[in-house]
Enzyme design. Sequence first.
Site, PDB file in Angstrom:
ATOM      1  N   THR A 111      -7.571  10.992  13.046  1.00 22.66           N
ATOM      2  CA  THR A 111      -9.029  10.944  13.016  1.00 22.66           C
ATOM      3  C   THR A 111      -9.595  10.594  14.398  1.00 22.66           C
ATOM      4  O   THR A 111     -10.737  10.901  14.717  1.00 22.66           O
ATOM      5  CB  THR A 111      -9.483   9.945  11.924  1.00 22.66           C
ATOM      6  OG1 THR A 111     -10.766  10.294  11.451  1.00 22.66           O
ATOM      7  CG2 THR A 111      -9.443   8.533  12.383  1.00 22.66           C
TER       8      THR A 111
ATOM      9  N   ASN B  23      -6.308  -3.258  -2.496  1.00 20.43           N
ATOM     10  CA  ASN B  23      -6.309  -1.823  -2.791  1.00 20.43           C
ATOM     11  C   ASN B  23      -4.907  -1.371  -3.189  1.00 20.43           C
ATOM     12  O   ASN B  23      -4.438  -0.301  -2.817  1.00 20.43           O
ATOM     13  CB  ASN B  23      -6.784  -1.036  -1.546  1.00 20.43           C
ATOM     14  CG  ASN B  23      -7.077   0.423  -1.889  1.00 20.43           C
ATOM     15  OD1 ASN B  23      -7.319   0.762  -3.051  1.00 20.43           O
ATOM     16  ND2 ASN B  23      -6.995   1.284  -0.892  1.00 20.43           N
TER      17      ASN B  23
ATOM     18  N   LYS C 235     -10.264   2.865  14.221  1.00 26.43           N
ATOM     19  CA  LYS C 235      -8.947   3.284  14.740  1.00 26.43           C
ATOM     20  C   LYS C 235      -9.010   3.457  16.264  1.00 26.43           C
ATOM     21  O   LYS C 235      -8.105   3.051  16.990  1.00 26.43           O
ATOM     22  CB  LYS C 235      -8.480   4.579  14.071  1.00 26.43           C
ATOM     23  CG  LYS C 235      -8.150   4.444  12.595  1.00 26.43           C
ATOM     24  CD  LYS C 235      -7.030   3.450  12.336  1.00 26.43           C
ATOM     25  CE  LYS C 235      -6.710   3.343  10.861  1.00 26.43           C
ATOM     26  NZ  LYS C 235      -5.722   2.275  10.579  1.00 26.43           N
TER      27      LYS C 235
ATOM     28  N   ASP D 274      -4.765 -12.521   3.221  1.00 22.83           N
ATOM     29  CA  ASP D 274      -5.670 -11.573   3.861  1.00 22.83           C
ATOM     30  C   ASP D 274      -5.553 -11.720   5.380  1.00 22.83           C
ATOM     31  O   ASP D 274      -5.881 -12.769   5.931  1.00 22.83           O
ATOM     32  CB  ASP D 274      -7.115 -11.899   3.412  1.00 22.83           C
ATOM     33  CG  ASP D 274      -8.098 -10.865   3.908  1.00 22.83           C
ATOM     34  OD1 ASP D 274      -9.155 -10.672   3.276  1.00 22.83           O
ATOM     35  OD2 ASP D 274      -7.799 -10.225   4.945  1.00 22.83           O
TER      36      ASP D 274
ATOM     37  N   TYR E  42     -14.863   4.192   9.880  1.00 28.11           N
ATOM     38  CA  TYR E  42     -13.399   4.092   9.678  1.00 28.11           C
ATOM     39  C   TYR E  42     -12.682   4.656  10.907  1.00 28.11           C
ATOM     40  O   TYR E  42     -11.852   3.979  11.514  1.00 28.11           O
ATOM     41  CB  TYR E  42     -12.969   4.855   8.423  1.00 28.11           C
ATOM     42  CG  TYR E  42     -11.492   5.185   8.416  1.00 28.11           C
ATOM     43  CD1 TYR E  42     -11.035   6.444   8.804  1.00 28.11           C
ATOM     44  CD2 TYR E  42     -10.545   4.221   8.079  1.00 28.11           C
ATOM     45  CE1 TYR E  42      -9.688   6.738   8.838  1.00 28.11           C
ATOM     46  CE2 TYR E  42      -9.187   4.519   8.115  1.00 28.11           C
ATOM     47  CZ  TYR E  42      -8.772   5.770   8.497  1.00 28.11           C
ATOM     48  OH  TYR E  42      -7.419   6.065   8.549  1.00 28.11           O
TER      49      TYR E  42
ATOM     50  N   PHE F 278      -1.205  12.228  10.365  1.00 29.67           N
ATOM     51  CA  PHE F 278      -2.085  13.298   9.926  1.00 29.67           C
ATOM     52  C   PHE F 278      -2.394  13.006   8.456  1.00 29.67           C
ATOM     53  O   PHE F 278      -2.812  11.861   8.158  1.00 29.67           O
ATOM     54  CB  PHE F 278      -1.470  14.650  10.301  1.00 29.67           C
ATOM     55  CG  PHE F 278      -1.706  14.856  11.796  1.00 29.67           C
ATOM     56  CD1 PHE F 278      -1.041  14.066  12.729  1.00 29.67           C
ATOM     57  CD2 PHE F 278      -2.666  15.751  12.248  1.00 29.67           C
ATOM     58  CE1 PHE F 278      -1.321  14.198  14.101  1.00 29.67           C
ATOM     59  CE2 PHE F 278      -2.928  15.894  13.619  1.00 29.67           C
ATOM     60  CZ  PHE F 278      -2.264  15.114  14.532  1.00 29.67           C
ATOM     61  N   ASN F 279      -2.188  13.902   7.517  1.00 33.30           N
ATOM     62  CA  ASN F 279      -2.590  13.557   6.145  1.00 33.30           C
ATOM     63  C   ASN F 279      -1.387  13.190   5.277  1.00 33.30           C
ATOM     64  O   ASN F 279      -0.688  14.078   4.809  1.00 33.30           O
ATOM     65  CB  ASN F 279      -3.382  14.720   5.538  1.00 33.30           C
ATOM     66  CG  ASN F 279      -4.779  14.785   6.131  1.00 33.30           C
ATOM     67  OD1 ASN F 279      -4.947  14.856   7.352  1.00 33.30           O
ATOM     68  ND2 ASN F 279      -5.799  14.737   5.278  1.00 33.30           N
TER      69      ASN F 279
ATOM     70  N   SER G  77      -4.415   7.088  13.421  1.00 32.45           N
ATOM     71  CA  SER G  77      -4.767   8.266  12.618  1.00 32.45           C
ATOM     72  C   SER G  77      -5.229   9.412  13.500  1.00 32.45           C
ATOM     73  O   SER G  77      -5.819   9.187  14.553  1.00 32.45           O
ATOM     74  CB  SER G  77      -5.884   7.884  11.635  1.00 32.45           C
ATOM     75  OG  SER G  77      -6.470   9.034  11.066  1.00 32.45           O
TER      76      SER G  77
ATOM     77  N   GLY H 255       0.823  -1.221   0.000  1.00 38.78           N
ATOM     78  CA  GLY H 255       0.000   0.000   0.000  1.00 38.78           C
ATOM     79  C   GLY H 255       0.851   1.264   0.000  1.00 38.78           C
ATOM     80  O   GLY H 255       2.081   1.201  -0.055  1.00 38.78           O
TER      81      GLY H 255
ATOM     82  N   ARG I 103     -18.545  18.234   2.629  1.00 39.23           N
ATOM     83  CA  ARG I 103     -18.616  16.755   2.590  1.00 39.23           C
ATOM     84  C   ARG I 103     -18.966  16.275   3.999  1.00 39.23           C
ATOM     85  O   ARG I 103     -18.349  16.689   4.970  1.00 39.23           O
ATOM     86  CB  ARG I 103     -17.262  16.185   2.161  1.00 39.23           C
ATOM     87  CG  ARG I 103     -17.198  14.675   2.089  1.00 39.23           C
ATOM     88  CD  ARG I 103     -15.898  14.175   1.497  1.00 39.23           C
ATOM     89  NE  ARG I 103     -14.759  14.440   2.386  1.00 39.23           N
ATOM     90  CZ  ARG I 103     -13.513  13.991   2.127  1.00 39.23           C
ATOM     91  NH1 ARG I 103     -13.265  13.318   1.025  1.00 39.23           N
ATOM     92  NH2 ARG I 103     -12.528  14.246   2.968  1.00 39.23           N
TER      93      ARG I 103
HETATM   94  C1  WQD Z   1      -8.586  16.594   2.964  1.00 42.70           C
HETATM   95  C2  WQD Z   1      -9.337  17.900   2.741  1.00 42.70           C
HETATM   96  C3  WQD Z   1     -11.680  17.629   2.248  1.00 42.70           C
HETATM   97  C4  WQD Z   1     -11.156  15.703  -1.640  1.00 42.70           C
HETATM   98  C5  WQD Z   1      -8.907  11.163   5.701  1.00 42.70           C
HETATM   99  C6  WQD Z   1      -8.860  10.261   6.918  1.00 42.70           C
HETATM  100  C7  WQD Z   1      -7.448  10.161   7.426  1.00 42.70           C
HETATM  101  C8  WQD Z   1      -6.597   9.635   6.314  1.00 42.70           C
HETATM  102  C9  WQD Z   1      -6.641  10.611   5.131  1.00 42.70           C
HETATM  103  C10 WQD Z   1      -6.240   7.417   5.502  1.00 42.70           C
HETATM  104  C11 WQD Z   1     -10.725  17.893   3.394  1.00 42.70           C
HETATM  105  C12 WQD Z   1     -10.934  18.248   1.080  1.00 42.70           C
HETATM  106  C13 WQD Z   1     -10.900  16.292  -0.411  1.00 42.70           C
HETATM  107  C14 WQD Z   1     -11.777  16.466  -2.673  1.00 42.70           C
HETATM  108  C15 WQD Z   1     -11.838  18.356  -1.207  1.00 42.70           C
HETATM  109  N1  WQD Z   1      -7.045   8.344   5.951  1.00 42.70           N
HETATM  110  N2  WQD Z   1     -11.235  17.600  -0.209  1.00 42.70           N
HETATM  111  N3  WQD Z   1     -12.081  17.767  -2.410  1.00 42.70           N
HETATM  112  O1  WQD Z   1     -10.618  13.553   5.110  1.00 42.70           O
HETATM  113  O2  WQD Z   1      -8.660  14.943   6.026  1.00 42.70           O
HETATM  114  O3  WQD Z   1      -8.532  12.457   6.098  1.00 42.70           O
HETATM  115  O4  WQD Z   1      -8.020  10.703   4.704  1.00 42.70           O
HETATM  116  O5  WQD Z   1      -5.055   7.399   5.405  1.00 42.70           O
HETATM  117  O6  WQD Z   1      -7.407   9.266   8.513  1.00 42.70           O
HETATM  118  O7  WQD Z   1      -9.656  10.840   7.940  1.00 42.70           O
HETATM  119  O8  WQD Z   1      -8.371  13.623   3.916  1.00 42.70           O
HETATM  120  O9  WQD Z   1      -7.691  14.048   1.587  1.00 42.70           O
HETATM  121  O10 WQD Z   1     -10.034  13.160   2.031  1.00 42.70           O
HETATM  122  O11 WQD Z   1      -9.476  15.519   2.622  1.00 42.70           O
HETATM  123  O12 WQD Z   1     -12.155  19.539  -1.006  1.00 42.70           O
HETATM  124  O13 WQD Z   1     -12.043  15.974  -3.809  1.00 42.70           O
HETATM  125  O14 WQD Z   1      -9.572  18.052   1.353  1.00 42.70           O
HETATM  126  O15 WQD Z   1     -12.935  18.293   2.435  1.00 42.70           O
HETATM  127  O16 WQD Z   1     -10.968  19.198   3.897  1.00 42.70           O
HETATM  128  P1  WQD Z   1      -9.154  13.726   5.314  1.00 42.70           P
HETATM  129  P2  WQD Z   1      -8.906  14.031   2.453  1.00 42.70           P
END
Ligand code: WQD
Length: 354
Positions: A136, A44, A163, A67, A159, A188-189, A134, A19, A305
């Site tokens: 999250t 994935n 965690k 798996d 999800y 974080f991200n 995460s 991954g 969203r």
């Molecule tokens: C980031 C920002 C969206 C897509 C989640 C999980 C976290 C991790 C990462 C796995 C937000 C905005 C997004 C789009 C947009 N999971 N956005 N248009 O939701 O912060 O975190 O994914 O590794 O644990 O919680 O990440 O990248 O989805 O969104 O405006 O098409 O971008 O609203 O503000 P997120 P994200």
Amino acid sequence: MNDFSPHVSKKILITGGIGFIGSHTATELINSGYEVIIVDNLSNSDIKILDGIEKITKIRPQFYKKDVSEINQLETIFKEHSDIQAIIHFAASKAVGESVEQPLKYYQNNLMGLINILNSMITYKIPNLIFSSSCTVYGQPKKLPVTENSPIAKAESPYGNTKIISEEIIADTIKTNKNLKAIALRYFNPIGAHPSVEIGELPIGIPNNLIPFVTQTAFGIRTELKVFGNDYNTPDGTPIRDYINVVDLAKAHVKAAERLLENSNSDNLEFFNIGTGKGNSVLEIIKTFEEVTNIKLPYQIVGRRAGDIEKIWAETTKANETLNWKAEISLEKTLLSAWEWEKNFRKNFENDNI
Ligand code: WQD
């Protein structure tokens, strides 16, 4: 090491190692002298990522297509490798939106996978676990930046709940198994790609996350980026996140592995925030991407969203000082690496139906 010193293996099993974060972590571990074994069900990810790890490190990790949520599939690995020193557990489903539509898939896959790994560690006497957690778990923090002692919030999605529950399962298991110790890294991200562009993020289908959607829009696969809301209480109205380079994140796992294998942990279960300590809004990401790539990104502001929080970024002193780790790669370089990967991936994987 002389001939008489006990041969201490540096063998680490990575679940979900094909991954996005798993493959970058495998690469950094191999480059730091660890022997890496990978188990992944490829639900994935794409096996070509294993070729990428080999191209970067000149070593092809032993790979098992299995798996982890099916306990009977794991026995072979532990019977063939009796000297595994640590397991880094990434294998889990991770799409927030999908988890709302299919909660049981997430509880089954993510929780059974962890329970099987913990049972295997007890059965085969594997002492160390690094868990992929995460930010999250914090939900929308009341106070920012968020520290490891910030309150754990009620999950906004199944999800996120997996965690939170996973951290509790690990804590309860360690309480009654004194030989086990664990580090949970709260990411974080994660964004970007390895500078070699041999490995990177490989979202299958329409991306949920921001950066792959940005790079696919820039490439012309998506007509425009939808920005989910600009009516948040932030400087430009769009949500703020702590975007961390995936190679920096991978290096945090090497530091965590060193800490556990050298028994220098101060507690049998430790938590670390792995972020840059800086927040950026969605519009700032778009603007920075346009500046570093010289590409105008078509986007439209739409409604919020469901499940999104407003703003979060990490307080990283504990990881900086205790793990001796710090995020080093700039947002500009990171976004450029994501773009380089998108172009390279399209060229090399174009025949795949990804
Ligand atoms: C980031 C920002 C969206 C897509 C989640 C999980 C976290 C991790 C990462 C796995 C937000 C905005 C997004 C789009 C947009 N999971 N956005 N248009 O939701 O912060 O975190 O994914 O590794 O644990 O919680 O990440 O990248 O989805 O969104 O405006 O098409 O971008 O609203 O503000 P997120 P994200």
